[in-house]
Design an enzyme around this catalytic site. Structure first.
Site, PDB file in Angstrom:
ATOM      1  N   LYS A  83       0.861  -1.190   0.000  1.00  0.00           N
ATOM      2  CA  LYS A  83       0.000   0.000   0.000  1.00  0.00           C
ATOM      3  C   LYS A  83       0.894   1.236   0.000  1.00  0.00           C
ATOM      4  O   LYS A  83       1.732   1.407   0.893  1.00  0.00           O
ATOM      5  CB  LYS A  83      -0.867  -0.054   1.261  1.00  0.00           C
TER       6      LYS A  83
HETATM    7  C1  E4P Z   1      -8.186   1.590   3.935  1.00  0.00           C
HETATM    8  O1  E4P Z   1      -7.463   1.227   3.064  1.00  0.00           O
HETATM    9  C2  E4P Z   1      -8.138   2.943   4.519  1.00  0.00           C
HETATM   10  O2  E4P Z   1      -6.909   3.166   5.119  1.00  0.00           O
HETATM   11  C3  E4P Z   1      -9.275   3.112   5.476  1.00  0.00           C
HETATM   12  O3  E4P Z   1     -10.454   2.636   4.849  1.00  0.00           O
HETATM   13  C4  E4P Z   1      -9.464   4.539   5.959  1.00  0.00           C
HETATM   14  O4  E4P Z   1     -10.652   4.623   6.694  1.00  0.00           O
HETATM   15  P1  E4P Z   1     -11.006   5.860   7.643  1.00  0.00           P
HETATM   16  O5  E4P Z   1     -11.224   7.055   6.781  1.00  0.00           O
HETATM   17  O6  E4P Z   1     -12.251   5.440   8.344  1.00  0.00           O
HETATM   18  O7  E4P Z   1      -9.831   6.022   8.579  1.00  0.00           O
END
Ligand code: E4P
Length: 216
Positions: A83
């Site tokens: 990621k």
């Molecule tokens: C996933 O890949 C993201 O990091 C996550 O969905 C972010 O979510 P949030 O905006 O609730 O922190």
């Protein structure tokens, strides 16, 4: 139509996995910190549960991200999706990983131009943040729809992974708007199968079965 769990909590993954419908897991530094464990220990525990696709976030400068990405990929093999942040450095690392056939997830996507650059960098997934866009009074689902529509029109292979999902409604609408994958917290996943009419219907059937048994 794939479902990923957005968590670093192995207990949640075990509970969700009972249904056998989880295609992958996404983590981020905030979720790892919340788990109170070391990132490598978290990824190992999730891999041991048999999850085939785990998004592992790398951070820092270009070299740091690149080195960490290769280390994670070597250690976790095909289970690892690297990621990367939607930054210049993230996109440069993405291009190299893509050449090496390592899966990537370009995260923190908030616009269509960003998604164009990520796709051109060979990203396997792009993660538009629906909830955080909604928080800014920008329709997150419109961004999902715009990216998905464009990718489809141009025959782009990059898949749209809707993230920052805070309700069942947003999860469902993300699929309607073209997302290939939706990553959701355990709390949202747990509500996917709930419906008051299912509960009521079961209650009526249970009562009728009991009555039938008495009558016969
Ligand atoms: C996933 O890949 C993201 O990091 C996550 O969905 C972010 O979510 P949030 O905006 O609730 O922190």
């Amino acid at each position: 139509m794939k479902i990923f769990l957005d968590t670093a909590d192995t207990q949640e993954i075990i509970r969700a996995q009972i249904l056998g419908l989880i295609d992958g897991v996404t983590t981020n530094p905030t979720l790892i910190r919340k788990s109170g464990n070391d990132p490598i220990d978290v990824y190992s525990a999730i891999a041991d549960l048999g999850i085939p696709d785990i998004s592992m976030e790398v951070y820092g400068g270009l070299d740091e991200m690149h080195t960490e990405a290769l280390k994670l990929s070597e250690r976790f093999g095909d289970v690892a999706t690297i990621k990367l942040p939607m930054t210049k450095e993230g996109l440069i690392v993405c291009q190299d990983l893509s050449k090496r056939k390592i899966r990537t997830n370009v995260t923190l996507i908030f616009s269509i131009p960003q998604a164009i650059l990520a796709a051109k960098s060979g990203a396997t997934y792009v993660s538009p943040f629906v909830g955080r866009l909604d928080d800014q009074q920008v329709a997150g689902l419109e961004v999902v729809r715009g990216i998905s529509g464009l990718y489809q029109m141009k025959g782009v292979n990059t898949q749209v992974l809707a993230a920052s999902i805070r309700s069942v409604q947003r999860a469902v609408r993300s699929f309607y708007n073209g997302a290939d994958i939706v990553t959701m917290p355990f709390s949202v996943f747990s509500q996917m199968y709930d419906h008051i009419l299912t509960d009521k219907g079961l209650d009526i059937f249970d009562k009728d079965i009991a009555a039938l048994n008495k009558e016969n």
